[in-house]
Design a protein around this motif. Structure first.
Motif, short mmCIF file in Angstrom:
data_model
loop_
_atom_site.label_atom_id
_atom_site.label_comp_id
_atom_site.label_asym_id
_atom_site.label_seq_id
_atom_site.Cartn_x
_atom_site.Cartn_y
_atom_site.Cartn_z
N TYR A 1 3.30 2.13 8.91
CA TYR A 1 4.46 1.30 9.21
C TYR A 1 4.31 -0.10 8.63
CZ TYR A 1 6.98 4.76 11.81
OH TYR A 1 7.69 5.88 12.14
N LEU B 1 10.10 3.04 15.94
CA LEU B 1 9.77 1.68 16.36
C LEU B 1 10.43 1.32 17.69
CD1 LEU B 1 10.30 -0.13 12.93
CD2 LEU B 1 8.13 0.62 13.93
N HIS C 1 3.11 1.49 16.04
CA HIS C 1 4.03 1.52 14.91
C HIS C 1 4.68 0.15 14.72
CE1 HIS C 1 4.75 6.13 15.59
NE2 HIS C 1 3.54 5.86 15.15
N PHE D 1 4.36 -2.43 11.64
CA PHE D 1 5.58 -2.79 10.90
C PHE D 1 5.70 -4.31 10.80
CE2 PHE D 1 10.19 -3.40 10.41
CZ PHE D 1 10.45 -2.53 9.35
#
Length: 184
Positions: A108, A144, A158, A162
Protein backbone atom coordinates in the motif's frame (compact mmCIF):
# COMPACT_ATOMS: atom_id res chain seq x y z
CA UNK A 1 19.16 -1.84 -14.70
CA UNK A 2 19.48 -5.52 -13.81
CA UNK A 3 19.62 -4.77 -10.09
CA UNK A 4 16.33 -2.86 -10.43
CA UNK A 5 14.74 -6.09 -11.54
CA UNK A 6 16.52 -8.17 -8.90
CA UNK A 7 15.97 -6.00 -5.80
CA UNK A 8 12.23 -6.77 -5.45
CA UNK A 9 12.94 -10.43 -6.20
CA UNK A 10 15.53 -10.51 -3.41
CA UNK A 11 13.09 -8.91 -0.97
CA UNK A 12 10.34 -11.37 -1.91
CA UNK A 13 12.89 -14.21 -1.78
CA UNK A 14 13.58 -13.40 1.86
CA UNK A 15 9.85 -13.58 2.60
CA UNK A 16 9.59 -16.91 0.77
CA UNK A 17 12.58 -18.26 2.69
CA UNK A 18 11.07 -17.19 6.01
CA UNK A 19 7.68 -18.73 5.17
CA UNK A 20 9.28 -21.96 3.92
CA UNK A 21 11.29 -22.33 7.13
CA UNK A 22 8.19 -21.45 9.13
CA UNK A 23 6.06 -24.09 7.41
CA UNK A 24 8.72 -26.82 7.28
CA UNK A 25 10.13 -26.53 10.79
CA UNK A 26 7.62 -24.59 12.89
CA UNK A 27 4.22 -25.67 11.48
CA UNK A 28 3.34 -22.06 10.69
CA UNK A 29 3.96 -20.71 14.19
CA UNK A 30 7.23 -18.80 13.53
CA UNK A 31 5.75 -15.40 12.87
CA UNK A 32 7.69 -12.17 13.14
CA UNK A 33 4.87 -9.63 13.62
CA UNK A 34 4.82 -6.09 14.77
CA UNK A 35 2.46 -5.33 17.60
CA UNK A 36 1.99 -4.08 21.12
CA UNK A 37 4.56 -5.35 23.58
CA UNK A 38 6.63 -6.95 20.82
CA UNK A 39 10.24 -5.97 20.09
CA UNK A 40 10.92 -2.92 17.92
CA UNK A 41 12.60 -5.05 15.24
CA UNK A 42 9.14 -6.32 14.33
CA UNK A 43 8.94 -3.11 12.30
CA UNK A 44 11.61 -4.63 10.05
CA UNK A 45 10.65 -8.32 10.20
CA UNK A 46 6.85 -8.11 9.89
CA UNK A 47 6.84 -7.62 6.08
CA UNK A 48 8.75 -10.89 5.66
CA UNK A 49 6.37 -12.92 7.85
CA UNK A 50 3.08 -14.25 6.46
CA UNK A 51 0.13 -16.35 7.56
CA UNK A 52 0.83 -19.15 5.12
CA UNK A 53 1.68 -19.50 1.46
CA UNK A 54 -1.70 -18.16 0.26
CA UNK A 55 -1.03 -14.89 2.08
CA UNK A 56 2.51 -14.75 0.68
CA UNK A 57 1.41 -15.53 -2.89
CA UNK A 58 -1.21 -12.77 -2.90
CA UNK A 59 1.34 -10.29 -1.52
CA UNK A 60 4.01 -11.39 -4.01
CA UNK A 61 1.63 -10.86 -6.93
CA UNK A 62 1.04 -7.25 -5.83
CA UNK A 63 4.51 -6.44 -4.50
CA UNK A 64 6.57 -7.24 -7.60
CA UNK A 65 4.80 -5.09 -10.22
CA UNK A 66 4.35 -2.16 -7.82
CA UNK A 67 8.03 -2.36 -6.84
CA UNK A 68 9.16 -2.41 -10.46
CA UNK A 69 6.91 0.55 -11.27
CA UNK A 70 8.39 2.62 -8.42
CA UNK A 71 11.88 1.57 -9.50
CA UNK A 72 11.21 3.08 -12.94
CA UNK A 73 11.47 6.40 -11.07
CA UNK A 74 14.68 5.34 -9.31
CA UNK A 75 16.26 3.69 -6.28
CA UNK A 76 15.91 6.87 -4.23
CA UNK A 77 12.15 6.80 -4.66
CA UNK A 78 11.94 3.11 -3.78
CA UNK A 79 14.06 3.46 -0.65
CA UNK A 80 12.08 6.56 0.37
CA UNK A 81 8.84 4.57 0.22
CA UNK A 82 10.30 1.70 2.24
CA UNK A 83 11.62 4.04 4.93
CA UNK A 84 8.37 6.03 5.07
CA UNK A 85 6.35 2.83 5.48
CA UNK A 86 8.51 1.72 8.42
CA UNK A 87 8.21 5.16 10.04
CA UNK A 88 4.42 5.13 9.62
CA UNK A 89 4.25 1.66 11.19
CA UNK A 90 5.74 2.98 14.46
CA UNK A 91 2.38 4.31 15.79
CA UNK A 92 0.72 1.02 14.80
CA UNK A 93 3.41 -0.90 16.69
CA UNK A 94 3.05 1.33 19.74
CA UNK A 95 -0.71 1.82 19.95
CA UNK A 96 -2.68 -0.68 17.86
CA UNK A 97 -4.02 -3.47 20.09
CA UNK A 98 -3.36 -6.37 17.67
CA UNK A 99 -0.22 -7.58 15.98
CA UNK A 100 0.08 -7.85 12.21
CA UNK A 101 2.48 -9.10 9.61
CA UNK A 102 2.88 -9.40 5.84
CA UNK A 103 3.93 -7.16 2.97
CA UNK A 104 0.58 -5.42 2.69
CA UNK A 105 1.76 -2.24 4.37
CA UNK A 106 4.67 -2.00 1.94
CA UNK A 107 2.37 -2.78 -0.99
CA UNK A 108 0.00 0.00 0.00
CA UNK A 109 2.98 2.32 0.49
CA UNK A 110 4.14 1.64 -3.05
CA UNK A 111 0.59 2.15 -4.34
CA UNK A 112 0.12 5.41 -2.42
CA UNK A 113 3.38 6.73 -3.81
CA UNK A 114 2.52 5.75 -7.38
CA UNK A 115 -0.97 7.25 -7.22
CA UNK A 116 0.27 10.62 -6.00
CA UNK A 117 3.67 11.15 -7.61
CA UNK A 118 2.33 11.79 -11.11
CA UNK A 119 0.17 14.63 -9.96
CA UNK A 120 2.93 16.15 -7.83
CA UNK A 121 5.53 16.03 -10.57
CA UNK A 122 3.17 16.85 -13.44
CA UNK A 123 5.38 15.10 -15.98
CA UNK A 124 3.61 13.10 -18.66
CA UNK A 125 5.40 9.85 -17.70
CA UNK A 126 4.60 10.23 -13.99
CA UNK A 127 0.93 11.07 -14.69
CA UNK A 128 0.61 8.04 -16.99
CA UNK A 129 2.20 5.90 -14.27
CA UNK A 130 -0.32 7.17 -11.70
CA UNK A 131 -3.28 6.57 -14.02
CA UNK A 132 -2.10 3.05 -14.89
CA UNK A 133 -1.81 2.26 -11.16
CA UNK A 134 -5.26 3.67 -10.46
CA UNK A 135 -6.79 1.56 -13.23
CA UNK A 136 -4.93 -1.65 -12.31
CA UNK A 137 -4.92 -1.39 -8.52
CA UNK A 138 -7.60 1.17 -7.58
CA UNK A 139 -10.02 -1.53 -6.46
CA UNK A 140 -7.63 -2.35 -3.60
CA UNK A 141 -8.19 1.07 -2.04
CA UNK A 142 -11.34 -0.16 -0.29
CA UNK A 143 -9.10 -2.19 2.05
CA UNK A 144 -8.07 1.14 3.61
CA UNK A 145 -11.55 1.55 5.06
CA UNK A 146 -12.20 0.13 8.56
CA UNK A 147 -14.76 -2.65 8.46
CA UNK A 148 -14.34 -3.38 4.76
CA UNK A 149 -11.28 -5.61 5.12
CA UNK A 150 -12.06 -9.23 6.00
CA UNK A 151 -11.69 -10.36 9.61
CA UNK A 152 -8.05 -10.85 10.53
CA UNK A 153 -6.80 -8.42 7.88
CA UNK A 154 -5.07 -5.36 9.32
CA UNK A 155 -6.69 -2.37 7.61
CA UNK A 156 -4.59 -0.13 9.87
CA UNK A 157 -1.42 -1.70 8.45
CA UNK A 158 -2.70 -0.99 4.94
CA UNK A 159 -3.65 2.58 5.82
CA UNK A 160 -0.37 3.39 7.59
CA UNK A 161 1.60 1.96 4.66
CA UNK A 162 -0.50 3.97 2.19
CA UNK A 163 0.17 7.14 4.20
CA UNK A 164 3.88 6.29 4.18
CA UNK A 165 3.78 6.16 0.38
CA UNK A 166 1.92 9.48 0.26
CA UNK A 167 4.48 11.09 2.57
CA UNK A 168 7.35 9.67 0.50
CA UNK A 169 5.86 11.15 -2.67
CA UNK A 170 5.40 14.52 -0.97
CA UNK A 171 8.94 14.46 0.44
CA UNK A 172 10.74 13.69 -2.80
CA UNK A 173 8.47 15.24 -5.45
CA UNK A 174 10.48 18.48 -5.49
CA UNK A 175 13.87 16.75 -5.53
CA UNK A 176 15.28 16.03 -9.01
CA UNK A 177 15.14 12.34 -9.90
CA UNK A 178 18.28 10.31 -10.55
CA UNK A 179 16.79 9.69 -14.00
CA UNK A 180 16.41 13.40 -14.76
CA UNK A 181 19.04 15.08 -16.90
CA UNK A 182 21.04 17.79 -15.21
CA UNK A 183 21.04 21.34 -16.59
CA UNK A 184 24.64 21.87 -15.51
Amino acid sequence: MTFRLLLPLIIVGIAWLQESIDQLFFSGSWNLPLGPGLPWWGLLTAPFSHAGFGHLISNTIMFLPLSWLVLTKGYRDYIAVLIAVVVMEIPVWLFWPRGSHGMSGVIYGLLGYLLLIGFLESSLWAIILSIICLILFGNYLTALIPGVSPAGVSWIGHASGFLGGIFAALAISGVPSENATSRY
